[in-house]
Write a protein that holds these residues in place. Sequence first.
Motif, PDB file in Angstrom:
ATOM      1  N   GLU A   7      15.860  12.394  19.815  1.00 50.49           N
ATOM      2  CA  GLU A   7      16.659  13.616  19.810  1.00 50.49           C
ATOM      3  C   GLU A   7      16.675  14.262  18.428  1.00 50.49           C
ATOM      4  O   GLU A   7      16.645  15.497  18.302  1.00 50.49           O
ATOM      5  CB  GLU A   7      18.074  13.293  20.291  1.00 50.49           C
ATOM      6  CG  GLU A   7      18.111  12.927  21.780  1.00 50.49           C
ATOM      7  CD  GLU A   7      19.483  12.486  22.256  1.00 50.49           C
ATOM      8  OE1 GLU A   7      20.294  12.062  21.400  1.00 50.49           O
ATOM      9  OE2 GLU A   7      19.732  12.559  23.471  1.00 50.49           O
ATOM     10  N   GLN A   8      16.690  13.439  17.384  1.00 51.37           N
ATOM     11  CA  GLN A   8      16.665  13.970  16.022  1.00 51.37           C
ATOM     12  C   GLN A   8      15.351  14.673  15.713  1.00 51.37           C
ATOM     13  O   GLN A   8      15.301  15.572  14.865  1.00 51.37           O
ATOM     14  CB  GLN A   8      16.892  12.842  15.020  1.00 51.37           C
ATOM     15  CG  GLN A   8      18.301  12.265  15.034  1.00 51.37           C
ATOM     16  CD  GLN A   8      18.402  10.970  14.262  1.00 51.37           C
ATOM     17  OE1 GLN A   8      17.427  10.524  13.636  1.00 51.37           O
ATOM     18  NE2 GLN A   8      19.570  10.342  14.303  1.00 51.37           N
ATOM     19  N   ASN A   9      14.284  14.274  16.423  1.00 59.35           N
ATOM     20  CA  ASN A   9      12.955  14.834  16.160  1.00 59.35           C
ATOM     21  C   ASN A   9      12.429  15.711  17.289  1.00 59.35           C
ATOM     22  O   ASN A   9      11.231  15.946  17.403  1.00 59.35           O
ATOM     23  CB  ASN A   9      11.971  13.688  15.888  1.00 59.35           C
ATOM     24  CG  ASN A   9      12.238  12.990  14.573  1.00 59.35           C
ATOM     25  OD1 ASN A   9      11.805  13.440  13.523  1.00 59.35           O
ATOM     26  ND2 ASN A   9      12.977  11.874  14.621  1.00 59.35           N
ATOM     27  N   GLN A  10      13.349  16.181  18.117  1.00 60.45           N
ATOM     28  CA  GLN A  10      13.010  17.101  19.217  1.00 60.45           C
ATOM     29  C   GLN A  10      11.930  16.547  20.157  1.00 60.45           C
ATOM     30  O   GLN A  10      11.044  17.279  20.624  1.00 60.45           O
ATOM     31  CB  GLN A  10      12.553  18.470  18.674  1.00 60.45           C
ATOM     32  CG  GLN A  10      13.647  19.276  18.000  1.00 60.45           C
ATOM     33  CD  GLN A  10      13.953  18.798  16.592  1.00 60.45           C
ATOM     34  OE1 GLN A  10      13.046  18.656  15.768  1.00 60.45           O
ATOM     35  NE2 GLN A  10      15.214  18.540  16.308  1.00 60.45           N
TER      36      GLN A  10
END
Length: 409
Positions: A163-166
Motif C-alpha cells: 500500500e505504501q508503494n501503490q
Amino acid sequence: MSKDINKVVLAYSGGLDTSIILKWLKQVYDCEVVTFTADLGQGEELEPARKRAEMMGITEIYIEDLREEFVRDFVFPMFRANALYEGVYLLGTSIARPLIAKRLVEIAEATGADAVAHGATGKGNDQVRFELSAYALNPGIRVIAPWREWDLQSRTKLIEFAEQNQIPVPKDKRGEAPFSVDANLLHTSSEGKVLEDPAIEAPDYVYQRTVDPVDAPDTPETITIGFEKGDAVSVNGETLSPASLLTRLNELGGRHGIGRLDLVENRFVGMKSRGIYETPGGTILLAAHRGIESITLDRGAAHLKDEIMPRYAELIYNGLWYSPEREMLQALIDKSQEFVAGEVTLKLYKGSANVVGRSSPYSLYSEDLVTFEEGTGTYDHHDAEGFIKLNGLRLKTYGARKLRLARGQ
C-alpha cells in the motif's frame, strides 16, 4: 548488503508477493529488473502478469510457454525412473524448478543481468532448488533471495509495504489466505494455514483438479496408452505431443478422482510439512509405465531400477537435477528404456487407475513358459531340483548351526 548489481532477472508470477519483491529489488539494490513468467500449465492467464510488470515500470518482460519442454525434457525423463519421493510423492513441484532456473540463467545472460531472484521463502525446499540449479548452470551467477534478506516477515507487513508503494492488493489477499497453491501441468500442491494440522482432514475446496472419488462416474472408463522408448506417445490410438498427452491424462484422471495425495513429508531443510497434492495424469502415467515395463524389462534390470529409484527421486526433491550423480543415474535409466514400447490398457474408476492389459513387440513374457497346460518342452520341471538344492545349500548349513547351538552342542 551489496549494491553492485545493475540488473536482475526475477521469477515473476504477477501475484502480490513477487510484485512486492519487484519493487523491493528496485529500492534496495537500485537496479534494473527483468521479469520472467513461465507458463508450465498452471492454468492461469499470464497476460495480467505482463500488465502488472508494465504498470510497475518494467520494460524487459519475458513470458514464455514452456509446457512442451517441461514435459518432454523434465517430466518424461523422471517418469522413466518411476520416481516417487518417500514412496508416494510424484515430485510435481520439484521437477518444475530446474526448468525455471534454467531460463532465469539464460535470460540473465541474454540481457546482461548480474543476478537472478526468486520468491521462495527461507523455510522451504524451493530456495534450494532454484539456487543449486542456477549455480550448476552458471557458477558465477548472483542469486537474490528477498525472503532471507528483508524484514517483511508477515502478511500484514507485506500488505503495508504494498500500500505504501501503490502496489494493488487483491481483496482476497487482505488477511490470511486459507492456503497456498503451486500448480503446473503435472500437479497442484496446496499447503499452509487450514492444512497445517495434519490431524484434520483437508476441506473439499482444497482440491482443484479432481472430483471426489465418491462422486466420480459409477461406470469405469477403459483407456489405452502407447509407449516408445519409455515415453508415452499416444492415448486411445491418437498420437499426442508430450504436453498434450499429459493434458489429456489430467482430464481423464480428474474426471475419475485419480491422483489425490495427503502427505506429511520431510523437507530437505529439516522440517516436516503437510501438503495436499493432485497428480491425476501423472498417477495414470506411472501405472501405465510400470505396466509396460513389466513385460519388456528383464528381471535384473527392473529390480536394479527399483533399487536406485529412491535415490534418484531424492536428488530431484533436493534440487540436484543438474548434479553429476543425477545425470549418471539418468543415463542408466534411459539405457533400460530402449525396448520399453507397446500399449497398456487401464481401467479408471473412482480414484484408481488399474492396469488390465499390456502388449509389446519386445515382450519378454512367454505364455509357453508360464502355462499350466502342456507346453512345448522348453521348460523342464526337473531342472528346478538342482536349482533349489544349490540355492538351499547355504540355508541348510546356516540352519544346522542354529540347531547345534540350540542343543548346546
